[in-house]
Motif scaffolding. Structure first.
Motif, PDB file in Angstrom:
ATOM      1  N   ASP A   1      39.248  44.603  57.107  1.00 16.44           N
ATOM      2  CA  ASP A   1      37.947  44.009  56.813  1.00 16.44           C
ATOM      3  C   ASP A   1      37.920  42.594  57.390  1.00 16.44           C
ATOM      4  OD1 ASP A   1      35.674  42.795  55.708  1.00 16.44           O
ATOM      5  OD2 ASP A   1      35.867  43.887  53.817  1.00 16.44           O
ATOM      6  N   PRO A   2      36.969  42.277  58.279  1.00 17.73           N
ATOM      7  CA  PRO A   2      36.908  40.922  58.842  1.00 17.73           C
ATOM      8  C   PRO A   2      36.782  39.832  57.783  1.00 17.73           C
ATOM      9  CG  PRO A   2      35.462  42.411  60.045  1.00 17.73           C
ATOM     10  CD  PRO A   2      35.940  43.153  58.844  1.00 17.73           C
ATOM     11  N   ALA A   3      36.249  40.181  56.616  1.00 20.59           N
ATOM     12  CA  ALA A   3      36.113  39.205  55.534  1.00 20.59           C
ATOM     13  C   ALA A   3      37.427  38.950  54.805  1.00 20.59           C
ATOM     14  CB  ALA A   3      35.056  39.666  54.540  1.00 20.59           C
ATOM     15  N   GLY A   4      38.435  39.774  55.088  1.00 20.11           N
ATOM     16  CA  GLY A   4      39.756  39.528  54.528  1.00 20.11           C
ATOM     17  C   GLY A   4      39.977  40.063  53.131  1.00 20.11           C
ATOM     18  N   TRP A   5      41.119  39.656  52.555  1.00 15.52           N
ATOM     19  CA  TRP A   5      41.583  40.216  51.287  1.00 15.52           C
ATOM     20  C   TRP A   5      40.645  39.932  50.119  1.00 15.52           C
ATOM     21  CZ3 TRP A   5      42.403  37.083  47.091  1.00 15.52           C
ATOM     22  CH2 TRP A   5      42.484  35.705  47.346  1.00 15.52           C
ATOM     23  N   SER A   6      39.857  38.869  50.196  1.00 16.83           N
ATOM     24  CA  SER A   6      39.027  38.488  49.047  1.00 16.83           C
ATOM     25  C   SER A   6      37.607  39.041  49.109  1.00 16.83           C
ATOM     26  CB  SER A   6      38.967  36.960  48.941  1.00 16.83           C
ATOM     27  OG  SER A   6      38.320  36.396  50.074  1.00 16.83           O
ATOM     28  N   ALA A   7      37.325  39.909  50.071  1.00 12.89           N
ATOM     29  CA  ALA A   7      35.958  40.404  50.271  1.00 12.89           C
ATOM     30  C   ALA A   7      35.369  41.045  49.006  1.00 12.89           C
ATOM     31  CB  ALA A   7      35.926  41.401  51.422  1.00 12.89           C
ATOM     32  N   ARG A   8      36.195  41.752  48.225  1.00 11.80           N
ATOM     33  CA  ARG A   8      35.693  42.463  47.040  1.00 11.80           C
ATOM     34  C   ARG A   8      36.271  41.905  45.737  1.00 11.80           C
ATOM     35  NH1 ARG A   8      33.147  46.986  47.040  1.00 11.80           N
ATOM     36  NH2 ARG A   8      34.240  47.599  45.137  1.00 11.80           N
ATOM     37  N   ILE A   9      36.712  40.667  45.777  1.00 11.15           N
ATOM     38  CA  ILE A   9      37.407  40.130  44.597  1.00 11.15           C
ATOM     39  C   ILE A   9      36.486  39.996  43.389  1.00 11.15           C
ATOM     40  CG2 ILE A   9      37.045  37.674  45.157  1.00 11.15           C
ATOM     41  CD1 ILE A   9      39.987  37.253  44.231  1.00 11.15           C
ATOM     42  N   GLU A  10      35.210  39.754  43.640  1.00  7.97           N
ATOM     43  CA  GLU A  10      34.282  39.632  42.510  1.00  7.97           C
ATOM     44  C   GLU A  10      34.059  40.991  41.856  1.00  7.97           C
ATOM     45  OE1 GLU A  10      30.517  36.859  41.335  1.00  7.97           O
ATOM     46  OE2 GLU A  10      31.213  36.953  43.405  1.00  7.97           O
ATOM     47  N   GLU A  11      33.902  42.039  42.673  1.00 13.88           N
ATOM     48  CA  GLU A  11      33.710  43.392  42.142  1.00 13.88           C
ATOM     49  C   GLU A  11      34.981  43.906  41.477  1.00 13.88           C
ATOM     50  OE1 GLU A  11      31.140  43.201  45.936  1.00 13.88           O
ATOM     51  OE2 GLU A  11      32.999  42.314  45.155  1.00 13.88           O
ATOM     52  N   ASP A  12      36.124  43.624  42.078  1.00 12.50           N
ATOM     53  CA  ASP A  12      37.382  44.198  41.587  1.00 12.50           C
ATOM     54  C   ASP A  12      37.965  43.448  40.396  1.00 12.50           C
ATOM     55  OD1 ASP A  12      37.219  46.081  43.592  1.00 12.50           O
ATOM     56  OD2 ASP A  12      38.606  45.050  44.946  1.00 12.50           O
ATOM     57  N   LEU A  13      37.908  42.113  40.434  1.00 13.34           N
ATOM     58  CA  LEU A  13      38.552  41.316  39.390  1.00 13.34           C
ATOM     59  C   LEU A  13      37.582  40.467  38.569  1.00 13.34           C
ATOM     60  CD1 LEU A  13      41.812  39.901  41.074  1.00 13.34           C
ATOM     61  CD2 LEU A  13      41.559  41.934  39.650  1.00 13.34           C
ATOM     62  N   GLY A  14      36.344  40.353  39.047  1.00 16.50           N
ATOM     63  CA  GLY A  14      35.413  39.475  38.355  1.00 16.50           C
ATOM     64  C   GLY A  14      35.666  38.005  38.629  1.00 16.50           C
ATOM     65  N   VAL A  15      36.297  37.704  39.768  1.00 12.80           N
ATOM     66  CA  VAL A  15      36.552  36.319  40.168  1.00 12.80           C
ATOM     67  C   VAL A  15      35.484  35.917  41.184  1.00 12.80           C
ATOM     68  CG1 VAL A  15      38.148  34.738  41.331  1.00 12.80           C
ATOM     69  CG2 VAL A  15      39.035  36.532  39.805  1.00 12.80           C
ATOM     70  N   PRO A  16      34.687  34.888  40.920  1.00  7.57           N
ATOM     71  CA  PRO A  16      33.663  34.464  41.879  1.00  7.57           C
ATOM     72  C   PRO A  16      34.314  33.961  43.168  1.00  7.57           C
ATOM     73  CG  PRO A  16      33.307  33.452  39.713  1.00  7.57           C
ATOM     74  CD  PRO A  16      34.659  34.070  39.688  1.00  7.57           C
ATOM     75  N   ARG A  17      34.032  34.645  44.252  1.00  7.91           N
ATOM     76  CA  ARG A  17      34.705  34.336  45.519  1.00  7.91           C
ATOM     77  C   ARG A  17      34.424  32.908  45.993  1.00  7.91           C
ATOM     78  NH1 ARG A  17      33.675  36.951  51.448  1.00  7.91           N
ATOM     79  NH2 ARG A  17      35.750  36.574  52.318  1.00  7.91           N
ATOM     80  N   GLN A  18      33.155  32.501  45.935  1.00 10.67           N
ATOM     81  CA  GLN A  18      32.810  31.171  46.415  1.00 10.67           C
ATOM     82  C   GLN A  18      33.413  30.084  45.534  1.00 10.67           C
ATOM     83  OE1 GLN A  18      31.198  30.712  49.441  1.00 10.67           O
ATOM     84  NE2 GLN A  18      32.038  28.657  49.095  1.00 10.67           N
ATOM     85  N   ALA A  19      33.439  30.332  44.243  1.00  8.85           N
ATOM     86  CA  ALA A  19      34.035  29.356  43.327  1.00  8.85           C
ATOM     87  C   ALA A  19      35.532  29.208  43.597  1.00  8.85           C
ATOM     88  CB  ALA A  19      33.799  29.770  41.884  1.00  8.85           C
ATOM     89  N   LEU A  20      36.211  30.315  43.887  1.00  3.93           N
ATOM     90  CA  LEU A  20      37.636  30.262  44.217  1.00  3.93           C
ATOM     91  C   LEU A  20      37.852  29.435  45.482  1.00  3.93           C
ATOM     92  CD1 LEU A  20      40.493  31.314  43.455  1.00  3.93           C
ATOM     93  CD2 LEU A  20      40.053  33.245  45.003  1.00  3.93           C
ATOM     94  N   GLN A  21      36.977  29.641  46.459  1.00  9.58           N
ATOM     95  CA  GLN A  21      37.059  28.872  47.699  1.00  9.58           C
ATOM     96  C   GLN A  21      36.819  27.381  47.436  1.00  9.58           C
ATOM     97  OE1 GLN A  21      37.901  29.993  50.668  1.00  9.58           O
ATOM     98  NE2 GLN A  21      37.500  28.126  51.821  1.00  9.58           N
TER      99      GLN A  21
END
Length: 202
Positions: free
Chosen positions: A19-39
């Motif tokens: 996935d060009p978006a990398g390992w965190s592409a589905r982190i919000e769906e999978d873990l409930g971690v806001p991707r942008q907030a993590l960044q």
């Protein structure tokens, strides 16, 4: 003349996420971690210190998770990250194994923090396929800084002219070439190693 060693980058070369978006592409769906907030809360302010060995990964990640995703532990996030970013390029590794079988050592030269470097080396067992690893947190510097290449030379005990290098980022390749390494860009679709570094066919 064959190089004394072939240095290989990890992310984008040995490890290539589908996935060009990398390992965190589905982190919000999978873990409930806001991707942008993590960044914004972890990677932007802390990654430079973590990847250069100035701060432990967990010391910076744990308080951020406590605020943005208190239901997720450091262990869970790190496991999700490392396991999700572990897609080995098996075709390239087969080519590299042939190089190693011809008595040319293989080293990893990569920008990693300590925990993922250990995961790559021990859990993914890259130690069985490579002879050494040189990484940013260990050296205190990272590509494309000239200090990174100089530190790798010192650890390997080799002059720049003896080193072949494969990386997927042009600025890293150019920096290595300016140092005197025989560096090649490895873009998709994957070229053969003998095309990238003709000296391997000598």
């Amino acid at each position: 003349m064959k190089p004394a060693v072939v240095m290989v980058d990890v992310d984008g070369v040995v490890v290539r996420h589908p996935d060009p978006a990398g390992w965190s592409a589905r982190i919000e769906e999978d873990l409930g971690v806001p991707r942008q907030a993590l960044q914004d809360r972890f990677f932007k302010p802390s990654w430079d210190d973590v990847v250069h060995g100035r701060a432990p990964l967990r010391a910076r990640l744990e308080p951020v998770l406590a605020e943005i995703a208190p239901h997720v532990s450091c262990n869970q996030l790190i496991r999700y990250w490392f396991e999700g970013d572990a897609h080995l390029d098996k075709a390239l590794l087969l080519q590299l194994a042939e190089v190693r079988a011809s008595s040319v050592p293989l080293h990893l030269a990569t920008v990693q923090e300590h925990e993922r470097a250990s995961y790559l080396w021990d859990t993914l067992k890259l130690r069985e396929k490579f002879d050494d690893i040189h990484y940013a947190a260990q050296l205190g510097v990272s590509k494309p800084s000239q200090e990174f290449y100089a530190a790798v030379e010192q650890r390997a005990g080799l002059p720049a002219s003896a080193i072949a290098f494969i990386d997927d980022t042009e600025k890293n390749v150019e920096a290595a070439r300016s140092r005197g390494w025989n560096a090649a860009l490895c873009p998709p679709p994957r070229a053969t190693l003998s095309t990238l570094i003709p000296e391997l066919s000598d």
